[in-house]
Design a protein around this motif. Structure first.
Motif, mmCIF file in Angstrom:
data_model
loop_
_atom_site.group_PDB
_atom_site.id
_atom_site.type_symbol
_atom_site.label_atom_id
_atom_site.label_comp_id
_atom_site.label_asym_id
_atom_site.label_seq_id
_atom_site.Cartn_x
_atom_site.Cartn_y
_atom_site.Cartn_z
ATOM 1 N N ALA A 178 7.736 4.257 10.110
ATOM 2 C CA ALA A 178 7.239 3.757 8.818
ATOM 3 C C ALA A 178 8.381 3.608 7.820
ATOM 4 O O ALA A 178 8.472 2.608 7.097
ATOM 5 C CB ALA A 178 6.178 4.706 8.271
ATOM 6 N N THR A 191 4.918 0.615 -0.122
ATOM 7 C CA THR A 191 5.550 -0.215 0.905
ATOM 8 C C THR A 191 6.316 -1.406 0.347
ATOM 9 O O THR A 191 7.203 -1.929 1.024
ATOM 10 C CB THR A 191 4.505 -0.723 1.912
ATOM 11 O OG1 THR A 191 3.470 -1.436 1.205
ATOM 12 C CG2 THR A 191 3.902 0.432 2.693
ATOM 13 N N GLN A 208 4.269 10.208 0.052
ATOM 14 C CA GLN A 208 3.861 8.825 0.257
ATOM 15 C C GLN A 208 4.894 7.900 -0.386
ATOM 16 O O GLN A 208 5.476 8.217 -1.422
ATOM 17 C CB GLN A 208 2.497 8.575 -0.404
ATOM 18 C CG GLN A 208 1.412 9.569 -0.074
ATOM 19 C CD GLN A 208 0.554 9.131 1.092
ATOM 20 O OE1 GLN A 208 0.545 7.962 1.449
ATOM 21 N NE2 GLN A 208 -0.169 10.076 1.688
ATOM 22 N N LYS A 234 0.850 -1.188 0.000
ATOM 23 C CA LYS A 234 0.000 0.000 0.000
ATOM 24 C C LYS A 234 0.883 1.235 0.000
ATOM 25 O O LYS A 234 2.101 1.161 0.198
ATOM 26 C CB LYS A 234 -0.903 0.011 1.233
ATOM 27 C CG LYS A 234 -0.135 0.046 2.546
ATOM 28 C CD LYS A 234 -1.061 0.051 3.752
ATOM 29 C CE LYS A 234 -0.275 0.102 5.063
ATOM 30 N NZ LYS A 234 -1.174 0.138 6.238
ATOM 31 N N SER A 235 0.267 2.393 -0.227
ATOM 32 C CA SER A 235 1.006 3.641 -0.074
ATOM 33 C C SER A 235 0.987 4.020 1.406
ATOM 34 O O SER A 235 -0.023 3.866 2.087
ATOM 35 C CB SER A 235 0.388 4.749 -0.926
ATOM 36 O OG SER A 235 -0.928 5.026 -0.505
ATOM 37 N N LEU A 236 2.121 4.494 1.895
ATOM 38 C CA LEU A 236 2.279 4.817 3.308
ATOM 39 C C LEU A 236 2.837 6.227 3.422
ATOM 40 O O LEU A 236 3.831 6.562 2.759
ATOM 41 C CB LEU A 236 3.227 3.816 3.964
ATOM 42 C CG LEU A 236 3.409 3.894 5.479
ATOM 43 C CD1 LEU A 236 2.092 3.590 6.196
ATOM 44 C CD2 LEU A 236 4.487 2.911 5.923
ATOM 45 N N GLN A 237 2.223 7.041 4.247
ATOM 46 C CA GLN A 237 2.674 8.424 4.377
ATOM 47 C C GLN A 237 3.924 8.486 5.252
ATOM 48 O O GLN A 237 3.928 8.031 6.389
ATOM 49 C CB GLN A 237 1.576 9.288 4.976
ATOM 50 C CG GLN A 237 1.889 10.776 4.954
ATOM 51 C CD GLN A 237 0.661 11.623 5.233
ATOM 52 O OE1 GLN A 237 -0.214 11.234 6.001
ATOM 53 N NE2 GLN A 237 0.585 12.782 4.617
#
Length: 291
Positions: A28, A106, A103, A8-11
């Motif tokens: 993260a 992952t 972003q 997924k995209s992660l900030q």
């Protein structure tokens, strides 16, 4: 091949709209970069930056589709079925911004270079510049951070390379160069101008070669130019070790005007994106190290 359901995209960078402060999600970032499978590899970071609502996340999801096909060992027909929605980084139609801060995807893609060495490829999506909630400092900070950390910085612009595009690039890169305290060498790696909705293929054909010929003309320093125009071009050349340009066609009116468009290929013009952007940039060598 669609995006991995577990990825997924992660900030990793958050921008507060209230006090315009920036915060880094260290945990993260460490969870991705310190993974045992990649922590000792060279890293190639590809980031897309530019004005808001110009299709940056949309483009990155095509790159994801290519990378997942490459991971499976076959990039033939990497665009896939024409009835499959485009997934990955969050994107949508409309006039309001969608991405905040920076972003990261992952999943890290490990690519074997022709030399046999392996490189870890990461994709970054950035908040669009010049929206009604961001200050010039916000925009400059986002662009500078992404440029400082990228092996390839894609500068996403529309229709043409205008003088204000170059002036904004000068401002943003100077902000980053001062932050790095680097003045004697070219501080950044590769800059790729990506000109979307290109309307002049009869002058410069779609793709990397046509774009590079166009860019050479646009960035040329001429004796009769005003000093200000010369300085902008000299500054850009002094900041990047490699500068390229890729020109792309408009994806079609269905993409631009249909509020329910979900990225299916059957709604996109056939010569977009053409497959050449992914194959030409994913193989760019990474020189950085994960920290």
């Amino acid at each position: 091949m669609s995006a991995c359901p577990l990825a997924k995209s992660l900030q990793i960078i958050h921008v507060s709209k209230d006090d315009h402060t920036f915060s880094l999600n260290v945990k993260a970032l460490e969870s991705i970069l310190l993974s045992p499978s990649i922590r000792d590899l060279n890293v190639m970071v590809l980031s897309v930056a530019g004005a808001f609502r110009k299709g940056k996340s949309f483009l990155l999801d095509f790159l994801l589709r290519y990378l997942y096909k490459q991971k499976m060992g076959n990039t033939t027909n990497w665009l896939g079925r024409d009835d499959k929605p485009l997934t990955g980084f969050s994107w949508r139609g409309g006039s309001d911004p969608d991405t905040n801060g920076i972003q990261i995807w992952t999943e890290v893609f490990v690519i074997k270079k022709p030399s046999g060495n392996r490189v870890a490829v990461l994709l970054l999506d950035t908040q669009g510049a010049f929206d009604s909630q961001s200050t010039v400092k916000d925009c400059a900070t986002i662009f500078a951070l992404s440029t400082m950390t990228s092996s390839v910085q894609v500068y996403n612009i529309t229709n043409n390379i205008q003088e204000d595009d170059l002036q904004h690039l000068q401002l943003f890169t100077e902000y980053g160069r001062l932050a790095m305290d680097e003045t004697s060498i070219k501080p950044f790696q590769t800059l790729l101008f990506l000109v979307r909705d290109w309307s002049f293929p009869y002058e410069f054909p779609y793709g990397l070669e046509g774009g590079s010929n166009f860019l050479e003309r646009r960035l040329q320093v001429k004796a009769h130019q005003h000093e200000e125009l010369q300085l902008v071009r000299k500054h850009i050349h002094s900041c990047f070790r490699k500068i390229q340009c890729f020109v792309m066609p408009h994806p079609g009116l269905k993409v631009a005007t249909n509020p329910t468009f979900d990225g299916k290929l059957k709604g996109i013009r056939e010569d977009f994106p053409g497959g050449r952007l992914a194959s030409s940039q994913v193989h760019t060598g990474g020189h950085g190290r994960s920290q």
